[in-house]
Design an enzyme around this catalytic site. Structure first.
Site, PDB file in Angstrom:
ATOM      1  N   CYS A 193     -15.331  -4.611  18.546  1.00 32.80           N
ATOM      2  CA  CYS A 193     -16.770  -4.295  18.591  1.00 32.80           C
ATOM      3  C   CYS A 193     -17.545  -5.163  17.594  1.00 32.80           C
ATOM      4  O   CYS A 193     -17.743  -6.350  17.845  1.00 32.80           O
ATOM      5  CB  CYS A 193     -17.003  -2.807  18.383  1.00 32.80           C
ATOM      6  SG  CYS A 193     -18.667  -2.281  18.886  1.00 32.80           S
TER       7      CYS A 193
ATOM      8  N   HIS B  60     -13.538  -0.479  22.523  1.00 35.25           N
ATOM      9  CA  HIS B  60     -12.801   0.153  21.421  1.00 35.25           C
ATOM     10  C   HIS B  60     -11.443   0.662  21.897  1.00 35.25           C
ATOM     11  O   HIS B  60     -11.296   1.858  22.216  1.00 35.25           O
ATOM     12  CB  HIS B  60     -13.607   1.319  20.840  1.00 35.25           C
ATOM     13  CG  HIS B  60     -14.711   0.914  19.924  1.00 35.25           C
ATOM     14  ND1 HIS B  60     -14.583   0.913  18.546  1.00 35.25           N
ATOM     15  CD2 HIS B  60     -15.969   0.489  20.189  1.00 35.25           C
ATOM     16  CE1 HIS B  60     -15.728   0.511  18.005  1.00 35.25           C
ATOM     17  NE2 HIS B  60     -16.579   0.240  18.979  1.00 35.25           N
TER      18      HIS B  60
ATOM     19  N   GLU C 121      -8.884   1.404  20.190  1.00 31.98           N
ATOM     20  CA  GLU C 121      -8.314   2.413  19.275  1.00 31.98           C
ATOM     21  C   GLU C 121      -8.700   3.829  19.668  1.00 31.98           C
ATOM     22  O   GLU C 121      -7.981   4.788  19.337  1.00 31.98           O
ATOM     23  CB  GLU C 121      -8.718   2.109  17.825  1.00 31.98           C
ATOM     24  CG  GLU C 121     -10.119   2.513  17.426  1.00 31.98           C
ATOM     25  CD  GLU C 121     -11.230   1.585  17.929  1.00 31.98           C
ATOM     26  OE1 GLU C 121     -12.409   1.845  17.602  1.00 31.98           O
ATOM     27  OE2 GLU C 121     -10.909   0.615  18.627  1.00 31.98           O
TER      28      GLU C 121
END
Length: 243
Positions: free
Chosen positions: A109, A215, A217
């Site tokens: 990001c 993202h 994660e």
């Protein structure tokens, strides 16, 4: 030996107190992929930061607030968001050292945006204000961070495609800025359906430098393929670590 992965932190203020902090989602992803996460505080002297850089086998640049437009030669516009100058300074130094010395780099990001800026590229300060007919990319308050917002098309010949094992997938979207001019030495490897850049990689195959706008994660528990991004990064860092 597991590779040591440095993660620059962000500034958190509580009255007169100032903290350097990091989200656990990133350190968890590094750990799950086989790395040793190390949070890097902000405001360090160059020699101290350089010492940490020298010991790190790889660098992960997390998401966060906007990069100051002065770093890519533009004036700050009113539609630009919050800025963390201490973070900008630390990350730019780390990225420039990392690119110069081929240290494995993963940007997520804000991280892909900072990677692009450090390499000589630029950003759109706000997608809705500067681009027409684009999909909503910004996070809606209250919505889950793992909400799949749109699809991404990935270059089949890219490191990102190898890491994911697919060339099309649905991803989350938590940003209001985007890459504009791509930095020299990098190429686009993923786009959203509206053309917004979702992934870049270094041209030089000897340099692992990968940035993604989404993202992964936040998607580890929903989609095991996302862990492949971190494993590919950790594998590159492992090659430079002490055995």
């Amino acid at each position: 030996m597991k590779p040591l992965i440095g993660l620059p932190t962000r500034t958190i203020k509580d009255g007169t107190l100032e903290f350097s902090a990091g989200l656990r989602t990133y350190t968890r992803a590094v750990e799950l992929a086989g790395g040793l996460p190390l949070l890097i505080p902000l405001g360090l002297h160059d020699d101290t930061l350089r010492g940490i850089f020298a010991r790190a086998d790889g660098l992960l640049f997390p998401g966060g607030v906007d990069v100051h437009p002065r770093e890519y030669g533009e004036t700050l516009e009113p539609f630009c968001g919050d800025i963390d100058l201490s973070r900008d300074a630390a990350e730019l130094r780390l990225l420039k050292w990392g690119l110069a010395e081929a240290k494995p780099i993963l940007g997520i990001c804000r991280g892909i945006q900072m990677l692009n800026v450090a390499g000589g590229g630029s950003l759109y300060q706000d997608i809705p204000a500067q681009l027409d007919d684009k999909l909503p990319h910004q996070h809606v308050k209250g919505a889950p961070y793992n909400l799949r917002a749109h699809a991404v098309e990935v270059d089949a010949q890219s490191t990102l495609a190898r890491a994911l094992g697919v060339t099309t997938l649905e991803v989350n979207s938590l940003h209001h800025q985007a890459l504009k001019q791509i930095a020299p030495g990098f190429h686009i490897v993923a786009r959203a359906p509206d053309g917004i850049v979702e992934g870049i990689e270094a041209d030089d195959a000897r340099q692992f430098a990968l940035g993604v706008q989404f993202h992964p994660e936040w998607l580890l528990d929903d989609d095991v393929r996302m862990l492949g991004i971190f494993r590919e990064f950790i594998s590159a860092a492992q090659q430079g670590s002490v055995v």
